[in-house]
Design a protein around this motif. Structure first.
Motif, PDB file in Angstrom:
ATOM      1  N   MET A   1      -0.831   2.771   4.715  1.00 61.66           N
ATOM      2  CA  MET A   1       0.335   1.995   5.132  1.00 61.66           C
ATOM      3  C   MET A   1       0.964   2.749   6.298  1.00 61.66           C
ATOM      4  SD  MET A   1       3.938   1.160   3.203  1.00 61.66           S
ATOM      5  CE  MET A   1       3.107   0.997   1.655  1.00 61.66           C
ATOM      6  N   ARG A   2       0.925   2.157   7.468  1.00 59.64           N
ATOM      7  CA  ARG A   2       1.524   2.764   8.653  1.00 59.64           C
ATOM      8  C   ARG A   2       2.832   2.053   8.950  1.00 59.64           C
ATOM      9  NH1 ARG A   2      -3.693   3.214  12.060  1.00 59.64           N
ATOM     10  NH2 ARG A   2      -4.419   5.218  11.272  1.00 59.64           N
ATOM     11  N   VAL A   3       3.890   2.833   9.079  1.00 65.84           N
ATOM     12  CA  VAL A   3       5.192   2.262   9.381  1.00 65.84           C
ATOM     13  C   VAL A   3       5.558   2.636  10.816  1.00 65.84           C
ATOM     14  CG1 VAL A   3       7.607   2.094   8.708  1.00 65.84           C
ATOM     15  CG2 VAL A   3       5.848   2.455   6.950  1.00 65.84           C
ATOM     16  N   ALA A   4       5.619   1.616  11.660  1.00 64.30           N
ATOM     17  CA  ALA A   4       6.052   1.792  13.046  1.00 64.30           C
ATOM     18  C   ALA A   4       7.578   1.773  13.028  1.00 64.30           C
ATOM     19  CB  ALA A   4       5.501   0.673  13.923  1.00 64.30           C
ATOM     20  N   LEU A   5       8.170   2.929  13.211  1.00 68.42           N
ATOM     21  CA  LEU A   5       9.616   3.063  13.057  1.00 68.42           C
ATOM     22  C   LEU A   5      10.378   2.494  14.247  1.00 68.42           C
ATOM     23  CD1 LEU A   5       9.618   6.605  11.473  1.00 68.42           C
ATOM     24  CD2 LEU A   5       9.905   4.412  10.324  1.00 68.42           C
ATOM     25  N   GLU A   6      11.485   1.822  13.923  1.00 67.46           N
ATOM     26  CA  GLU A   6      12.352   1.219  14.938  1.00 67.46           C
ATOM     27  C   GLU A   6      13.748   1.817  14.928  1.00 67.46           C
ATOM     28  OE1 GLU A   6      12.149  -2.812  13.622  1.00 67.46           O
ATOM     29  OE2 GLU A   6      10.108  -3.092  14.391  1.00 67.46           O
TER      30      GLU A   6
ATOM     31  N   PRO B   1      14.825  -7.556  -3.749  1.00 62.33           N
ATOM     32  CA  PRO B   1      14.361  -6.248  -3.260  1.00 62.33           C
ATOM     33  C   PRO B   1      13.483  -5.537  -4.290  1.00 62.33           C
ATOM     34  CG  PRO B   1      16.645  -6.100  -3.962  1.00 62.33           C
ATOM     35  CD  PRO B   1      16.253  -7.539  -4.092  1.00 62.33           C
ATOM     36  N   ARG B   2      12.604  -4.679  -3.780  1.00 64.21           N
ATOM     37  CA  ARG B   2      11.770  -3.818  -4.608  1.00 64.21           C
ATOM     38  C   ARG B   2      11.808  -2.417  -4.003  1.00 64.21           C
ATOM     39  NH1 ARG B   2      12.015  -7.898  -7.016  1.00 64.21           N
ATOM     40  NH2 ARG B   2      10.384  -9.080  -8.022  1.00 64.21           N
ATOM     41  N   VAL B   3      11.962  -1.399  -4.854  1.00 66.12           N
ATOM     42  CA  VAL B   3      11.996  -0.009  -4.402  1.00 66.12           C
ATOM     43  C   VAL B   3      11.034   0.801  -5.261  1.00 66.12           C
ATOM     44  CG1 VAL B   3      13.428   2.051  -4.075  1.00 66.12           C
ATOM     45  CG2 VAL B   3      14.405  -0.202  -3.684  1.00 66.12           C
ATOM     46  N   ARG B   4      10.282   1.682  -4.610  1.00 66.89           N
ATOM     47  CA  ARG B   4       9.391   2.586  -5.330  1.00 66.89           C
ATOM     48  C   ARG B   4       9.247   3.876  -4.533  1.00 66.89           C
ATOM     49  NH1 ARG B   4       8.142  -1.761  -2.759  1.00 66.89           N
ATOM     50  NH2 ARG B   4       6.879  -2.777  -4.293  1.00 66.89           N
ATOM     51  N   THR B   5       8.791   4.921  -5.218  1.00 65.87           N
ATOM     52  CA  THR B   5       8.620   6.220  -4.594  1.00 65.87           C
ATOM     53  C   THR B   5       7.161   6.407  -4.190  1.00 65.87           C
ATOM     54  OG1 THR B   5      10.409   7.133  -5.934  1.00 65.87           O
ATOM     55  CG2 THR B   5       8.895   8.709  -4.924  1.00 65.87           C
ATOM     56  N   LEU B   6       6.961   6.856  -2.960  1.00 63.54           N
ATOM     57  CA  LEU B   6       5.626   7.132  -2.435  1.00 63.54           C
ATOM     58  C   LEU B   6       5.594   8.547  -1.882  1.00 63.54           C
ATOM     59  CD1 LEU B   6       4.979   3.771  -0.553  1.00 63.54           C
ATOM     60  CD2 LEU B   6       4.046   4.471  -2.746  1.00 63.54           C
ATOM     61  N   VAL B   7       4.406   8.983  -1.485  1.00 65.68           N
ATOM     62  CA  VAL B   7       4.219  10.332  -0.947  1.00 65.68           C
ATOM     63  C   VAL B   7       3.915  10.241   0.545  1.00 65.68           C
ATOM     64  CG1 VAL B   7       2.816  12.433  -1.074  1.00 65.68           C
ATOM     65  CG2 VAL B   7       3.370  11.177  -3.167  1.00 65.68           C
ATOM     66  N   PHE B   8       4.674  11.001   1.333  1.00 65.75           N
ATOM     67  CA  PHE B   8       4.427  11.094   2.774  1.00 65.75           C
ATOM     68  C   PHE B   8       3.061  11.733   2.997  1.00 65.75           C
ATOM     69  CE2 PHE B   8       4.802  13.933   6.544  1.00 65.75           C
ATOM     70  CZ  PHE B   8       4.867  12.953   7.519  1.00 65.75           C
ATOM     71  N   ARG B   9       2.230  11.107   3.843  1.00 65.06           N
ATOM     72  CA  ARG B   9       0.878  11.608   4.089  1.00 65.06           C
ATOM     73  C   ARG B   9       0.664  12.116   5.502  1.00 65.06           C
ATOM     74  NH1 ARG B   9      -1.238  12.470  -0.909  1.00 65.06           N
ATOM     75  NH2 ARG B   9      -0.681  10.722  -2.241  1.00 65.06           N
ATOM     76  N   GLY B  10       1.655  11.946   6.380  1.00 65.78           N
ATOM     77  CA  GLY B  10       1.503  12.450   7.740  1.00 65.78           C
ATOM     78  C   GLY B  10       1.917  11.419   8.767  1.00 65.78           C
ATOM     79  N   TRP B  11       1.566  11.727  10.022  1.00 69.43           N
ATOM     80  CA  TRP B  11       1.882  10.869  11.163  1.00 69.43           C
ATOM     81  C   TRP B  11       0.580  10.419  11.803  1.00 69.43           C
ATOM     82  CZ3 TRP B  11       6.852   9.617  11.395  1.00 69.43           C
ATOM     83  CH2 TRP B  11       7.794  10.485  10.837  1.00 69.43           C
ATOM     84  N   SER B  12       0.514   9.175  12.203  1.00 67.68           N
ATOM     85  CA  SER B  12      -0.667   8.670  12.901  1.00 67.68           C
ATOM     86  C   SER B  12      -0.668   9.239  14.324  1.00 67.68           C
ATOM     87  CB  SER B  12      -0.634   7.137  12.951  1.00 67.68           C
ATOM     88  OG  SER B  12       0.303   6.697  13.924  1.00 67.68           O
ATOM     89  N   PRO B  13      -1.791   9.116  15.026  1.00 71.02           N
ATOM     90  CA  PRO B  13      -1.820   9.575  16.421  1.00 71.02           C
ATOM     91  C   PRO B  13      -0.752   8.902  17.301  1.00 71.02           C
ATOM     92  CG  PRO B  13      -4.059   9.228  15.635  1.00 71.02           C
ATOM     93  CD  PRO B  13      -3.124   8.711  14.563  1.00 71.02           C
ATOM     94  N   ARG B  14      -0.361   7.676  16.948  1.00 69.25           N
ATOM     95  CA  ARG B  14       0.687   6.961  17.704  1.00 69.25           C
ATOM     96  C   ARG B  14       2.094   7.348  17.284  1.00 69.25           C
ATOM     97  NH1 ARG B  14       0.576   0.806  17.382  1.00 69.25           N
ATOM     98  NH2 ARG B  14       2.708   1.423  17.680  1.00 69.25           N
TER      99      ARG B  14
ATOM    100  N   GLN C   1     -10.406  12.420   1.632  1.00 70.66           N
ATOM    101  CA  GLN C   1     -10.886  13.791   1.460  1.00 70.66           C
ATOM    102  C   GLN C   1      -9.741  14.787   1.290  1.00 70.66           C
ATOM    103  OE1 GLN C   1     -13.447  14.125   4.910  1.00 70.66           O
ATOM    104  NE2 GLN C   1     -15.229  13.461   3.742  1.00 70.66           N
ATOM    105  N   ARG C   2      -8.578  14.499   1.851  1.00 70.95           N
ATOM    106  CA  ARG C   2      -7.435  15.396   1.695  1.00 70.95           C
ATOM    107  C   ARG C   2      -6.781  15.277   0.320  1.00 70.95           C
ATOM    108  NH1 ARG C   2      -3.371  14.601   6.173  1.00 70.95           N
ATOM    109  NH2 ARG C   2      -4.510  12.778   6.857  1.00 70.95           N
ATOM    110  N   LEU C   3      -7.041  14.183  -0.399  1.00 68.70           N
ATOM    111  CA  LEU C   3      -6.515  14.033  -1.754  1.00 68.70           C
ATOM    112  C   LEU C   3      -7.259  14.967  -2.696  1.00 68.70           C
ATOM    113  CD1 LEU C   3      -6.326  10.140  -1.979  1.00 68.70           C
ATOM    114  CD2 LEU C   3      -4.372  11.704  -1.926  1.00 68.70           C
ATOM    115  N   SER C   4      -6.551  15.499  -3.672  1.00 72.08           N
ATOM    116  CA  SER C   4      -7.206  16.307  -4.699  1.00 72.08           C
ATOM    117  C   SER C   4      -7.988  15.367  -5.623  1.00 72.08           C
ATOM    118  CB  SER C   4      -6.160  17.075  -5.508  1.00 72.08           C
ATOM    119  OG  SER C   4      -5.379  16.165  -6.261  1.00 72.08           O
ATOM    120  N   PRO C   5      -8.946  15.899  -6.374  1.00 71.16           N
ATOM    121  CA  PRO C   5      -9.669  15.045  -7.327  1.00 71.16           C
ATOM    122  C   PRO C   5      -8.725  14.309  -8.288  1.00 71.16           C
ATOM    123  CG  PRO C   5     -10.857  17.091  -7.038  1.00 71.16           C
ATOM    124  CD  PRO C   5      -9.542  17.245  -6.299  1.00 71.16           C
ATOM    125  N   SER C   6      -7.659  14.980  -8.738  1.00 66.76           N
ATOM    126  CA  SER C   6      -6.703  14.290  -9.618  1.00 66.76           C
ATOM    127  C   SER C   6      -5.832  13.315  -8.826  1.00 66.76           C
ATOM    128  CB  SER C   6      -5.841  15.293 -10.374  1.00 66.76           C
ATOM    129  OG  SER C   6      -5.072  16.069  -9.479  1.00 66.76           O
ATOM    130  N   GLY C   7      -5.629  13.561  -7.549  1.00 60.98           N
ATOM    131  CA  GLY C   7      -4.861  12.640  -6.714  1.00 60.98           C
ATOM    132  C   GLY C   7      -5.593  11.342  -6.432  1.00 60.98           C
TER     133      GLY C   7
END
Length: 194
Positions: A159-164, A45-58, A117-123
């Motif tokens: 990375m889009r995660v289709a939740l089940e 297994p591998r675990v890492r922390t990411l930032v939620f960026r929103g929901w896709s249209p689907r 475009q929604r990312l900051s310059p430092s992001g």
């Protein structure tokens, strides 16, 4: 075109609970951080922390990643993932399970440009750095910012995660409230022992 009310009505029931937990976190940076578990090619297994960026249209959960990262190759060989999202102030945890799909700028240029475009310059800076996970190179480049007028990085992926399956653990009541929802059951709620 559906109205906002109809759109809200068609959302899975756990989405409003997740939104409420996020709102209770306020402006805390941790409110958008979640842990992603993947499986490496050797089965570990591998675990890492990411930032939620929103929901896709689907309705898929969206994160950003680097095409050069280990997780990208891991997801291509094994797309099944689980996310853990802890809301400390709300005293709630959500576990979200599904399949990840990596989206390139060639596939969906407008979606990638919108995220860029929604990312900051430092992001944006991490996508201009050397390949993640490689031996450190002090020569870099290590920019602290990537300006708004710079073109989108070729390393950026959605990375889009289709939740089940989604599970919530609410630590506020006694006994704790634990429940789950599964896509295959029409997101019907099931109460579980905590």
């Amino acid at each position: 075109m559906s109205s906002d009310h109809e759109t809200a009505m068609s959302l899975p029931p756990w989405r409003s609970l997740l939104r409420s937990a996020r709102q209770r976190e306020g402006r805390s940076p941790g409110a958008t951080w979640l842990q992603l578990a993947t499986t490496a090619e050797d089965g570990t297994p591998r675990v890492r922390t990411l930032v939620f960026r929103g929901w896709s249209p689907r309705g898929d959960l969206e994160l950003l990643t680097d095409v050069r990262s280990e997780k990208s190759s891991q997801l291509l060989s094994q797309p099944r993932v689980e996310l853990c999202w802890l809301f400390r102030k709300a005293k709630e945890q959500f576990r979200l399970r599904g399949r990840a799909l990596l989206v390139t700028a060639e596939q969906e240029p407008e979606a990638l440009l919108d995220h860029w475009q929604r990312l900051s310059p430092s992001g944006r800076m991490v996508w201009a750095w050397p390949s993640p996970g490689e031996p450190f190179d002090a020569q870099g480049p290590w920019p602290q910012e990537v300006a708004d007028d710079e073109p989108i990085s070729s390393h950026l992926l959605i990375m889009r995660v289709a939740l089940e399956r989604v599970e919530q653990l609410d630590l506020k009541p006694h006994p704790h409230l634990r429940r789950s929802w599964e896509l295959r059951d029409g997101w019907h709620e099931q109460r579980l022992n905590p």
